[in-house]
Scaffold this active site. Structure first.
Site, PDB file in Angstrom:
ATOM      1  CB  SER A 139      -0.970  -0.049   1.182  1.00 21.11           C
ATOM      2  OG  SER A 139      -2.015   0.891   1.020  1.00 21.11           O
ATOM      3  CG  ASP A 267      -7.206  -1.790  -3.867  1.00 20.02           C
ATOM      4  OD1 ASP A 267      -7.907  -1.228  -3.002  1.00 20.02           O
ATOM      5  OD2 ASP A 267      -5.973  -1.928  -3.770  1.00 20.02           O
ATOM      6  CG  HIS A 295      -6.061  -1.910  -0.096  1.00 21.39           C
ATOM      7  ND1 HIS A 295      -5.412  -1.225  -1.103  1.00 21.39           N
ATOM      8  CD2 HIS A 295      -5.404  -1.605   1.053  1.00 21.39           C
ATOM      9  CE1 HIS A 295      -4.416  -0.521  -0.577  1.00 21.39           C
ATOM     10  NE2 HIS A 295      -4.390  -0.742   0.729  1.00 21.39           N
TER      11      HIS A 295
END
Length: 331
Positions: A139, A267, A295
């Site tokens: 991320s 996502d 995600h």
């Protein structure tokens, strides 16, 4: 990467939330970490957690850069630790400032484009570790790692053999607006601000006058939070300037070290429409964009599922590049 979500785990939101909360993170016992504290060039500190039963110094080292408000205890960090342990690798999770359980000292925190911090950390690993180094960023950490590789160009290969980014918000404006709308705002934005605001207020107690307390308390999404806190504390004019300059997507062609960029097309934080195509990247960058996974999700198997899908696929790809002949081929 071929990932097909289990039938019992439909949709990007469920794949994201279930994986973080309920899926099995490791095959055996939870990993044991040992912690080192490093003093930064500006007299602050970061904490680095090493896998206790790690591989030899001469073998490969896998470094993981965590996501927003993450740590070595995040579900993905534990899953990668499990992969490292199984493959006899050294493994380390350097915490971004303020994420190791103790507030850092300097009037700054961390951000999505923190490539200078990534560079300092990786250079220190390079000085102390005899074997090849590979790095994965998850991320926020993935975007920052790609920005580092972009900034260094050919010199990155002197530090690492390969890098990978998982669920990285490489278009920060697109991701920021997506997380600030609808269901995402109700769930994910609230979750992040619930930890980010108190930490920011503690930072204000530490450094009075650092930012406008009332404006921070009024912030209802990441755009407003970044405008008050993240952007000005880290040298950006405002959120728009930060999101533009920190995003990795516009610079993917500058990467000169083997790089893997993994994004699920469902996502909820990173809209599929903003993902790069092969025409956006150079020959050093490999794109994996499975239809499902959410995600940092990608749970697999029977309920409750396990999280080794991404570590096995991404870790396996990274290790392919630790062979000397492969390093030579990529310059």
């Amino acid at each position: 990467m071929k990932y097909v979500a289990p039938r019992w785990l439909p949709g990007g939101n469920l794949q994201t939330i279930w994986s973080a909360l309920y899926a099995r993170k490791v095959k055996g016992a939870l990993p044991r970490y040992r912690r080192e504290r490093w003093t930064t060039p500006d007299s602050d500190f970061i904490d680095v957690d090493y896998l206790g039963d790690a591989g030899p110094n001469g073998g490969p080292l896998l470094v993981l850069f965590h996501g927003l408000e993450g740590s070595s205890a995040s579900h993905y960090a534990l899953a990668f630790a499990d992969f490292a342990r199984e493959h006899g690798l050294a493994y380390a999770v350097p915490h971004f400032r303020g994420c190791s359980g103790e507030l850092n000292l300097a009037p700054r925190a961390y951000h999505s484009g923190d490539h200078a911090e990534i560079g300092w950390v990786l250079q220190r690993f390079r000085q102390s570790h005899a074997g090849p180094i590979v790095a994965v960023g998850v991320s926020l950490g993935g975007n920052a790692l790609l920005r580092w590789a972009q900034e260094l160009g050919t010199a990155a290969a002197q530090v690492v053999s390969a890098v990978a980014a998982v669920s990285a918000p490489i278009d920060l404006a697109a991701g920021g607006h997506a997380i600030g709308a609808g269901f995402n705002r109700l769930v994910y934005t609230r979750m992040f601000l619930n930890t980010m605001k108190p930490k920011a207020l503690r930072k204000l107690d530490q450094h009075p006058g650092l930012f406008d307390r009332d404006a921070l308390l009024r912030a209802r999404n990441l755009y407003e939070f970044d405008n008050v806190f993240t952007a000005p504390l880290h040298g950006f004019r405002n959120t728009d300037d930060y999101w533009q300059r920190a995003s990795a997507k516009p610079h993917l062609r500058q990467i000169r070290v083997p790089a893997l960029v993994v994004n699920a097309r469902n996502d909820p934080f990173v809209p599929a429409a903003c993902l790069p195509t092969q025409s956006d990247v150079g020959s050093h960058v490999t794109l994996w964009q499975p239809a499902h996974g959410g995600h940092i999700g990608f749970a697999q198997g029977r309920m409750p599922g396990h999280l080794r899908t991404v570590p096995d696929a991404v870790g396996g790809w990274l290790l392919q590049h630790t062979h000397p002949s492969r390093e030579h081929c990529h310059g």
